[in-house]
Design an enzyme around this catalytic site. Structure first.
Site, PDB file in Angstrom:
ATOM      1  N   GLU A   1      16.528  -6.314  11.444  1.00 29.04           N
ATOM      2  CA  GLU A   1      17.450  -5.182  11.421  1.00 29.04           C
ATOM      3  C   GLU A   1      17.879  -4.817   9.996  1.00 29.04           C
ATOM      4  O   GLU A   1      18.885  -4.133   9.802  1.00 29.04           O
ATOM      5  CB  GLU A   1      18.671  -5.493  12.287  1.00 29.04           C
TER       6      GLU A   1
ATOM      7  N   SER B   1      19.389  -3.979  18.098  1.00 28.07           N
ATOM      8  CA  SER B   1      18.747  -2.699  17.767  1.00 28.07           C
ATOM      9  C   SER B   1      17.468  -2.458  18.567  1.00 28.07           C
ATOM     10  O   SER B   1      16.558  -1.769  18.106  1.00 28.07           O
ATOM     11  CB  SER B   1      18.453  -2.610  16.258  1.00 28.07           C
TER      12      SER B   1
ATOM     13  N   TYR C   1      17.012   5.333  16.282  1.00 24.92           N
ATOM     14  CA  TYR C   1      17.140   5.537  14.844  1.00 24.92           C
ATOM     15  C   TYR C   1      16.202   6.579  14.243  1.00 24.92           C
ATOM     16  O   TYR C   1      16.429   7.035  13.130  1.00 24.92           O
ATOM     17  CB  TYR C   1      16.937   4.196  14.121  1.00 24.92           C
TER      18      TYR C   1
ATOM     19  N   ARG D   1      31.390  -3.960  20.177  1.00 29.12           N
ATOM     20  CA  ARG D   1      30.950  -2.931  21.116  1.00 29.12           C
ATOM     21  C   ARG D   1      30.410  -3.645  22.349  1.00 29.12           C
ATOM     22  O   ARG D   1      29.584  -4.565  22.221  1.00 29.12           O
ATOM     23  CB  ARG D   1      29.857  -2.058  20.504  1.00 29.12           C
TER      24      ARG D   1
ATOM     25  N   ASP E   1      28.473  -3.443  26.010  1.00 31.81           N
ATOM     26  CA  ASP E   1      27.496  -2.598  26.706  1.00 31.81           C
ATOM     27  C   ASP E   1      27.412  -2.976  28.183  1.00 31.81           C
ATOM     28  O   ASP E   1      27.433  -4.170  28.532  1.00 31.81           O
ATOM     29  CB  ASP E   1      26.115  -2.758  26.074  1.00 31.81           C
TER      30      ASP E   1
ATOM     31  N   GLU F   1      25.874  -6.945  27.269  1.00 34.41           N
ATOM     32  CA  GLU F   1      26.065  -7.764  26.081  1.00 34.41           C
ATOM     33  C   GLU F   1      27.237  -7.253  25.264  1.00 34.41           C
ATOM     34  O   GLU F   1      27.763  -6.164  25.518  1.00 34.41           O
ATOM     35  CB  GLU F   1      24.807  -7.795  25.216  1.00 34.41           C
TER      36      GLU F   1
ATOM     37  N   ASN G   1      28.386  -6.805  21.104  1.00 40.13           N
ATOM     38  CA  ASN G   1      27.891  -6.781  19.723  1.00 40.13           C
ATOM     39  C   ASN G   1      29.077  -6.847  18.768  1.00 40.13           C
ATOM     40  O   ASN G   1      29.964  -5.988  18.819  1.00 40.13           O
ATOM     41  CB  ASN G   1      27.105  -5.493  19.466  1.00 40.13           C
TER      42      ASN G   1
ATOM     43  N   GLY H   1      26.195  -0.858  15.180  1.00 44.49           N
ATOM     44  CA  GLY H   1      25.697   0.061  14.175  1.00 44.49           C
ATOM     45  C   GLY H   1      26.775   1.000  13.662  1.00 44.49           C
ATOM     46  O   GLY H   1      27.646   1.448  14.416  1.00 44.49           O
TER      47      GLY H   1
END
Length: 322
Positions: free
Chosen positions: A17, A156, A226, A265, A267, A281, A283, A287
Site C-alpha cells: 500500500e 486497499s 484508486y 473506519r 466496514d 473489518e 481500519n 485512506g
C-alpha cells in the site's frame, strides 16, 4: 502569533500500500491549516529506510507530533506506533495493541466474536496448512461458492480474489500468499457495502454519517478505488433509520472492543433480504486520499477535512499529555 505545531507526516513504507500512503499523505499535507501547523513530510522507503528530516528534527526536539499516514503492514499494524512510543513522540491514531488487532483479520474477528459482534462467515489457514493439505476442499468445507480470498494482513483490496470453483480458489490463495502467510476465505453474499467513521478517545468516541460504497462489479477492487473516475460512494447511505442507528452503534462497539483511539473506519455488509448486518473489518488508518470515504462521512456531518485533521492532532497530543 501562536507558535505553530511541528507535524511530521509519515508516508510510504514497505507494504504493497506504499503508493496509496503517498496519495493520503499528500492530501493531509495540503489540507493542514498553515496558521496552526508547520508540517514536514517524512518518506519511509520500501526498504524501511527513513528520510533524514525526522532524525534531524528529533535531535533538535522540533517535532511536536507525528501523523503516520501509512497503510498496511509496518505502518498500520503497530510497528511504527511502537517505534514512536520508544522515541517518546506523540502521534495520531490508534496505539500498538489496537493497530495490531485491527490489521490481522483473523485476530480482529476473534475479538469481535468474543464481544458478541456478528462477523461474516469465514475460515482461515496458513501457508503450511495449504501446502501440506491432502484435500484442500476440506479447508473451506463450511463455506459455499462464491467465496472471497484475502491476505490476513493487507488492505486497499490488494491480493483479493472472488472465486467460484476449486481451480479459482487455488489461484486466489496463491495470490494472497504473495502478501501474507495467513489466508482468510470469506463467504460471498449479496449485500450492500457500508462504512462508518469513528473519531475520538476510547471512552467517548463519535460515529460519522454512514456511507454506502457504489460497487459496480462483484466487489470494489484496487483499480476501482484508486484508478477509476466513477463515484465511489453515496453520502449519506439511503438506509432505514434503525439500520443507520445500528451501524453507528456497532461501529462504536467495535472501536471500543479493539481499544481504539483517535480514528477508525468500520466496514459492514448489509444483507437486505434477511436484514442481517455483518461487521466486515475495522481500519485504524483509513485512506485519506481525495476519493476516500472516511473524511467524506465526517464532512457530511459538518466537520470539514482541515477540522478533522486538527481534531486528530488534538487527540494525539491529549493522549500524550502534551
Amino acid at each position: 502569533m501562536t507558535e505553530r505545531l511541528r507535524v511530521a507526516v509519515l508516508t510510504g513504507g514497505p507494504s504493497a500500500e506504499h503508493e496509496v500512503s503517498l496519495q493520503s499523505a499528500r492530501a493531509v499535507l495540503d489540507a493542514l491549516p498553515r496558521d496552526r501547523y508547520d508540517p514536514v513530510l517524512v518518506l519511509i522507503d520500501r526498504q524501511c529506510g527513513w528520510s533524514l528530516e525526522l532524525r534531524r528534527e528529533m535531535a533538535d526536539n522540533k517535532i511536536d507530533i507525528v501523523f503516520p499516514v501509512m497503510h498496511g503492514p509496518f505502518g498500520e499494524d503497530g510497528v511504527v506506533q511502537g517505534h514512536l512510543e520508544t522515541l517518546g513522540l506523540p502521534y495520531v491514531g490508534c496505539g500498538v495493541m489496537a493497530s495490531a488487532i485491527a490489521m490481522d483479520k483473523t485476530v480482529m474477528r476473534r475479538v469481535f466474536a468474543a464481544d458478541g459482534i456478528q462477523v461474516i462467515p469465514h475460515v482461515w489457514f496458513t501457508a503450511h496448512d495449504w501446502h501440506t493439505s491432502t484435500d484442500r476442499s476440506d479447508l473451506v468445507k463450511s463455506l459455499d461458492w462464491p467465496m472471497y480470498v484475502k491476505p490476513a494482513n493487507m488492505g486497499s483490496s490488494i491480493g483479493i480474489s472472488r472465486v467460484t470453483s476449486m481451480a479459482e480458489l487455488h489461484t486466489g490463495v496463491e495470490l494472497a500468499l504473495r502478501y501474507d502467510r495467513i489466508v482468510v476465505v470469506e463467504q460471498g453474499i449479496i449485500a450492500r457495502e457500508l462504512t462508518c467513521g469513528v473519531l475520538g478517545d476510547h471512552d467517548t468516541p463519535d460515529a460519522s454519517v454512514v456511507v454506502e460504497l457504489n460497487v459496480r462489479g462483484d466487489w470494489l477492487d484496487y483499480e476501482e478505488k484508486y484508478l477509476s473516475d466513477h463515484e465511489l460512494a453515496t453520502v449519506p447511505a439511503p438506509l432505514p433509520e434503525p439500520i443507520t442507528k445500528e451501524i453507528r452503534e456497532l461501529s462504536l462497539h467495535a472501536y471500543r472492543a479493539i481499544g481504539g483511539y483517535g480514528l477508525s473506519r468500520v466496514d459492514f455488509l448489509y444483507e437486505e433480504h434477511t436484514g442481517r448486518l455483518y461487521l466486515l473489518e475495522i481500519n485504524t488508518m483509513p485512506g485519506f486520499t481525495p476519493r476516500s470515504v472516511f473524511a467524506r462521512g465526517w464532512e457530511a456531518g459538518g466537520l470539514s477535512y482541515p477540522e478533522l485533521l486538527s481534531r486528530l492532532i488534538d487527540l494525539g497530543l491529549a493522549r500524550s499529555g502534551a
